[in-house]
Design a protein around this motif. Structure first.
Motif, PDB file in Angstrom:
ATOM      1  N   GLU A 197      -5.935   2.996  11.976  1.00 54.55           N
ATOM      2  CA  GLU A 197      -5.681   3.539  13.374  1.00 54.55           C
ATOM      3  C   GLU A 197      -4.874   2.516  13.956  1.00 54.55           C
ATOM      4  OE1 GLU A 197      -5.646   6.826  15.593  1.00 54.55           O
ATOM      5  OE2 GLU A 197      -6.819   6.945  13.646  1.00 54.55           O
ATOM      6  N   VAL A 198      -3.916   2.864  14.425  1.00 55.59           N
ATOM      7  CA  VAL A 198      -2.939   1.962  15.430  1.00 55.59           C
ATOM      8  C   VAL A 198      -2.728   2.740  16.391  1.00 55.59           C
ATOM      9  CG1 VAL A 198      -0.648   0.784  15.653  1.00 55.59           C
ATOM     10  CG2 VAL A 198      -1.950   0.986  13.625  1.00 55.59           C
ATOM     11  N   PRO A 199      -3.314   2.278  17.775  1.00 57.35           N
ATOM     12  CA  PRO A 199      -2.901   2.799  19.108  1.00 57.35           C
ATOM     13  C   PRO A 199      -1.611   3.077  19.359  1.00 57.35           C
ATOM     14  CG  PRO A 199      -4.592   1.116  19.194  1.00 57.35           C
ATOM     15  CD  PRO A 199      -3.905   0.982  17.884  1.00 57.35           C
ATOM     16  N   GLY A 200      -0.967   4.408  19.811  1.00 51.37           N
ATOM     17  CA  GLY A 200       0.182   4.650  20.077  1.00 51.37           C
ATOM     18  C   GLY A 200       1.125   5.118  19.142  1.00 51.37           C
ATOM     19  N   ALA A 201       0.807   5.114  17.908  1.00 49.52           N
ATOM     20  CA  ALA A 201       1.550   5.078  16.788  1.00 49.52           C
ATOM     21  C   ALA A 201       1.750   6.648  16.695  1.00 49.52           C
ATOM     22  CB  ALA A 201       0.926   4.674  15.529  1.00 49.52           C
ATOM     23  N   MET A 248      11.313   2.987  16.954  1.00 47.46           N
ATOM     24  CA  MET A 248      10.746   1.955  17.971  1.00 47.46           C
ATOM     25  C   MET A 248       9.408   1.976  18.412  1.00 47.46           C
ATOM     26  SD  MET A 248      12.375  -0.379  20.155  1.00 47.46           S
ATOM     27  CE  MET A 248      14.047  -0.233  20.441  1.00 47.46           C
ATOM     28  N   VAL A 249       9.000   3.156  18.651  1.00 46.20           N
ATOM     29  CA  VAL A 249       7.479   3.651  19.253  1.00 46.20           C
ATOM     30  C   VAL A 249       6.489   2.916  17.998  1.00 46.20           C
ATOM     31  CG1 VAL A 249       5.815   5.219  19.767  1.00 46.20           C
ATOM     32  CG2 VAL A 249       8.113   5.313  20.617  1.00 46.20           C
ATOM     33  N   ASN A 250       6.860   3.050  16.856  1.00 48.79           N
ATOM     34  CA  ASN A 250       5.904   2.759  15.925  1.00 48.79           C
ATOM     35  C   ASN A 250       6.037   1.077  15.726  1.00 48.79           C
ATOM     36  OD1 ASN A 250       4.312   5.219  14.976  1.00 48.79           O
ATOM     37  ND2 ASN A 250       6.383   5.885  15.093  1.00 48.79           N
ATOM     38  N   ALA A 251       7.302   0.753  15.505  1.00 47.82           N
ATOM     39  CA  ALA A 251       7.504  -0.665  15.408  1.00 47.82           C
ATOM     40  C   ALA A 251       6.581  -1.424  16.553  1.00 47.82           C
ATOM     41  CB  ALA A 251       8.818  -1.079  15.415  1.00 47.82           C
ATOM     42  N   THR A 257       9.455   1.147  24.721  1.00 45.75           N
ATOM     43  CA  THR A 257       9.329   1.713  23.380  1.00 45.75           C
ATOM     44  C   THR A 257      10.797   2.524  23.381  1.00 45.75           C
ATOM     45  OG1 THR A 257       8.095   3.359  24.243  1.00 45.75           O
ATOM     46  CG2 THR A 257       7.094   1.824  23.203  1.00 45.75           C
ATOM     47  N   SER A 258      11.618   2.469  24.242  1.00 48.09           N
ATOM     48  CA  SER A 258      13.078   3.149  24.017  1.00 48.09           C
ATOM     49  C   SER A 258      13.869   1.782  23.779  1.00 48.09           C
ATOM     50  CB  SER A 258      13.320   3.889  25.220  1.00 48.09           C
ATOM     51  OG  SER A 258      13.347   2.998  26.278  1.00 48.09           O
TER      52      SER A 258
END
Length: 113
Positions: free
Chosen positions: A10-14, A42-45, A109-110
């Motif tokens: 689980e990765v927060p924000g992914a 970008m968000v996931n990275a 994240t953009s």
């Protein structure tokens, strides 16, 4: 080489599944955004890079192309290996860079592009 024991994590924000596995002393966090459009890579990275806090942790990103917006933003903060995959996708391996990774702004994240 034996099959990697990939465990979902689980990765927060992914917005895509992340998996973790260990090779030697190094823990890897891997995700695939090759079928996603912006801003998901970008968000996931950024979500994954928050997990790199030492030299024995790396993030593996699989994408449809080299994510230039991401690399422009955090490229100087991490050591990054890039591999072309047989199917045309790109694999990037982000490694901790002492003294630089701590400075990365992972809140944006953009790509602003």
């Amino acid at each position: 080489m034996s099959e990697l024991n990939r465990e979902p994590i689980e990765v927060p924000g992914a917005t895509v599944p992340f998996f973790t596995y260990t090779i030697g002393e190094t823990q890897y966090f891997e995700f695939d955004t090759s079928k996603c459009g912006p801003p998901e890579p970008m968000v996931n990275a950024m979500a994954g890079l928050k997990m790199i806090d030492s030299a024995n942790k790396k993030v593996v990103m699989i994408n449809h192309k080299k994510p230039m917006g991401l690399l422009d933003k955090i490229g100087e903060n991490y050591d990054i290996e890039t591999e072309s995959m047989d199917d045309g996708r790109v694999k990037l391996i982000f490694s901790y860079k002492t003294g630089e990774s701590e400075k990365a702004d992972l809140s944006q994240t953009s790509c602003g592009g």
